[in-house]
Design an enzyme around this catalytic site. Structure first.
Site, mmCIF file in Angstrom:
data_model
loop_
_atom_site.group_PDB
_atom_site.id
_atom_site.type_symbol
_atom_site.label_atom_id
_atom_site.label_comp_id
_atom_site.label_asym_id
_atom_site.label_seq_id
_atom_site.Cartn_x
_atom_site.Cartn_y
_atom_site.Cartn_z
ATOM 1 N N CYS A 75 -4.000 -6.579 -9.714
ATOM 2 C CA CYS A 75 -4.777 -5.988 -10.646
ATOM 3 C C CYS A 75 -4.007 -5.568 -11.112
ATOM 4 C CB CYS A 75 -6.323 -5.567 -10.334
ATOM 5 S SG CYS A 75 -7.494 -7.025 -9.540
ATOM 6 N N ARG A 127 -0.268 1.476 11.457
ATOM 7 C CA ARG A 127 -0.792 1.421 12.595
ATOM 8 C C ARG A 127 0.253 0.228 13.266
ATOM 9 N NH1 ARG A 127 -2.647 4.549 17.245
ATOM 10 N NH2 ARG A 127 -0.619 3.975 17.897
ATOM 11 N N CYS A 130 2.854 0.974 16.375
ATOM 12 C CA CYS A 130 2.529 0.024 17.617
ATOM 13 C C CYS A 130 3.450 -0.952 17.982
ATOM 14 C CB CYS A 130 1.899 -0.958 17.299
ATOM 15 S SG CYS A 130 -0.121 -0.701 17.768
ATOM 16 N N CYS A 167 -10.267 0.475 -13.196
ATOM 17 C CA CYS A 167 -11.118 -1.343 -12.483
ATOM 18 C C CYS A 167 -12.678 -1.439 -12.374
ATOM 19 C CB CYS A 167 -11.141 -0.036 -11.121
ATOM 20 S SG CYS A 167 -9.358 0.451 -10.228
ATOM 21 N N CYS A 187 0.529 -7.947 21.737
ATOM 22 C CA CYS A 187 -1.103 -6.714 21.120
ATOM 23 C C CYS A 187 -1.572 -6.502 22.276
ATOM 24 C CB CYS A 187 -1.187 -7.074 20.683
ATOM 25 S SG CYS A 187 0.037 -7.405 18.447
ATOM 26 N N CYS A 197 -2.374 -4.943 25.935
ATOM 27 C CA CYS A 197 -2.687 -3.593 26.156
ATOM 28 C C CYS A 197 -4.207 -4.221 25.482
ATOM 29 C CB CYS A 197 -1.807 -2.270 25.515
ATOM 30 S SG CYS A 197 -0.586 -2.007 26.320
ATOM 31 N N HIS A 198 -4.386 -4.655 24.697
ATOM 32 C CA HIS A 198 -6.121 -4.697 24.024
ATOM 33 C C HIS A 198 -6.957 -5.956 24.817
ATOM 34 C CE1 HIS A 198 -4.623 -0.822 21.494
ATOM 35 N NE2 HIS A 198 -3.485 -1.805 20.821
ATOM 36 N N CYS A 242 -13.685 -3.941 -15.820
ATOM 37 C CA CYS A 242 -13.853 -5.267 -14.878
ATOM 38 C C CYS A 242 -15.272 -5.303 -14.188
ATOM 39 C CB CYS A 242 -11.824 -6.114 -14.453
ATOM 40 S SG CYS A 242 -11.079 -6.414 -15.514
ATOM 41 N N HIS A 243 -14.670 -4.583 -12.868
ATOM 42 C CA HIS A 243 -15.346 -4.622 -11.611
ATOM 43 C C HIS A 243 -17.105 -3.946 -11.528
ATOM 44 C CE1 HIS A 243 -12.460 -6.673 -9.548
ATOM 45 N NE2 HIS A 243 -12.050 -5.518 -10.117
#
Lengths: 193, 286
Positions: B139, B243, B247, B101, B202, B205-206, B104-105
């Site tokens: 990449c 996650r 859910c 990585c 979703c 609840c949220h 290049c970065h």
């Protein structure tokens, strides 16, 4: 059938019905046919839908006057289904003072089982003063039909249609079988004040 | 910078003036600290009045104090071993191209500074969104000629935590306009679609009930600024898409694949719901 179209269909059905007229919701032979190869859902038990009749209620636009399986349930068992996480799990959202009476002083097991009630939904204390038995049955079976004008979060405990992308094992099965719905309804009707 | 000004002034012998400047600088610094709430002890203001939340709270706001302390402790944060591996992997040459990585970065602290706060982005060659995980694998395959990492593998989690941690404290600032717009809308539709046997979206609840209790758990706003997160229940770090899968399964719905278009679109929408919250990777949650 999507929820939206189900609602529209129900709305027009209600509009065209006279009070006392009935309509049959849910259930064909397919639910029973599929039941054979599906032996488990999250709850670990099969639960096929039964046919029931919906009428207009006194306080709600929909009600189910007759017990789903033809007989009234056992309120003590109802409490158990209401607290078990993979059954009704009602106290996840609703507070029920009467259920807290089952907590023994200083006992962690009963505290974990009967305690820690959520508060995202209304308390069920006194719910039998607000709704009659037929309406309470409707709310447990399919709260979205009981409260068509309110975007309720409450799951339909005895419906298999109009659901999106149901987990394979649960497809075609209801959350609670008829007998357990009746046990819960029997307990709810005792909640006066 | 404030210190250099102070020294210049001191060198010229204006001691009183120097103190005055010092007081002013201190005042400005504390003012800017107040102006940038952390989303844990103080709510972040949403980007507009049409935002779904009147105030933005990170998941850490709803976590126990002991969990917050675990997250804040650079040594004790249980995700740190993955961070360390990520740091090593950054400069490790791999694949037929024998590139790392870093080749290049360069310095991740500079090149990755805002990545964690701005992804997913619209990626023209794919004509769709790309998130950081998919970008890392792009990449690896294209430039390193190395095999892609599995989504929640230790290597991928390590690199994700290392990369996103470079944006630690940077407010989330995703672009939802232009070519990203239709994908944002798809993510929004996903968020609001009821699904599963329990028939929950979703939002059920949220959006409506954050801060209220489900059993003994307080519902959070479902913000994504801390991912990958070390989840105590998992006993290891996990991706945002893990996650999502959890859910979806919880409401008894068939989950999508980690890295799928559905979840990447949702990831953009979710990031926007927390637009302005500082990146907390790696966070610690229950």
């Amino acid at each position: 059938m999507s929820i939206a179209s189900a609602k529209g269909w129900l709305g027009s059905a209600f509009a065209s019905l006279l009070i006392g007229a009935t309509l049959v919701a849910a259930a064909g032979g397919t639910a029973f046919a599929e039941q054979k190869k599906k032996t488990s859902c999250i709850s670990g038990e099969t639960a096929a839908i039964v046919t029931y009749k919906v009428e207009k209620g006194e306080n709600l636009p929909a009600a189910i006057p007759k017990p789903l399986n033809g007989k009234r349930g056992n309120p003590k068992k109802g409490i158990e289904w209401m607290v078990e996480r993979r059954q009704g799990n009602c106290i996840a959202c609703h507070e029920v003072t009467k259920i807290k009476e089952s907590i023994k002083d200083g006992d962690l097991d009963t505290l974990q089982k009967y305690g820690f009630h959520g508060n995202v939904a209304p308390t069920l204390d006194g719910v039998a003063e607000r709704y009659n038995e037929a309406e309470l049955r409707m709310i447990v079976v399919d709260a979205k039909m009981a409260f068509p004008d309110f975007d309720t979060s409450m799951p339909a405990y005895h419906r298999t249609q109009g659901l999106e992308r149901v987990l394979g094992d649960c497809e075609g099965l209801v959350i609670l079988p008829a007998e357990r719905v009746e046990d819960i309804v029997a307990f709810l009707t005792t909640l006066k004040d | 910078m404030g210190l250099r000004v102070l020294q210049d002034i001191r060198g010229r012998g204006f001691r009183l003036a120097a103190w005055a400047v010092a007081v002013m600088v201190a005042g400005l610094l504390s003012a800017s600290a107040v102006a940038e709430p952390d989303g844990r002890t103080e709510a972040v203001k949403p980007p507009s009045t049409e935002h779904p939340y009147p105030e933005l709270w990170s998941g850490s706001h709803f976590a126990a104090e002991s969990t917050q302390e675990m997250q804040d402790d650079d040594v004790g944060n249980p995700a740190m071993p993955w961070y360390d591996i990520g740091e090593e992997l950054w400069s490790k040459r791999e694949g037929e191209a024998n590139k790392s990585c870093q080749d290049c970065h360069g310095d991740a602290a500079k090149s990755m500074k805002n990545v964690g706060a701005t992804y997913p982005i619209y990626y023209a060659p794919w004509k769709k969104l790309i998130n950081v995980e998919n970008r890392i694998n792009l990449c690896r395959e294209k430039f390193m000629k190395a095999p892609p990492w599995k989504y929640d593998s230790d290597d991928m989690l390590a690199m994700m935590i290392y990369v996103k941690n470079q944006s630690s404290g940077v407010p989330v600032n995703v672009n939802i306009d232009g070519p990203a717009k239709p994908f944002f809308e798809k993510g929004k539709a996903f968020y609001e679609q009821r699904r599963g046997q329990l028939d929950f979206a979703c939002s059920n609840c949220h959006t409506k009930y954050w801060g209220q209790k489900i059993r003994m758990d307080t519902l959070s706003q479902g913000q994504s600024n801390g991912f990958p997160t070390y989840r105590l229940k998992w006993q290891k770090p996990g991706s945002l898409h893990r996650r999502f899968k959890a859910c979806n399964t919880l409401v008894r719905s068939t989950p999508f694949k980690a890295g799928s278009d559905e979840y990447v679109n949702l990831e953009l929408y979710l990031a926007w719901r927390g637009q302005g919250l500082p990146v907390e990777t790696p966070s610690v949650r229950h």
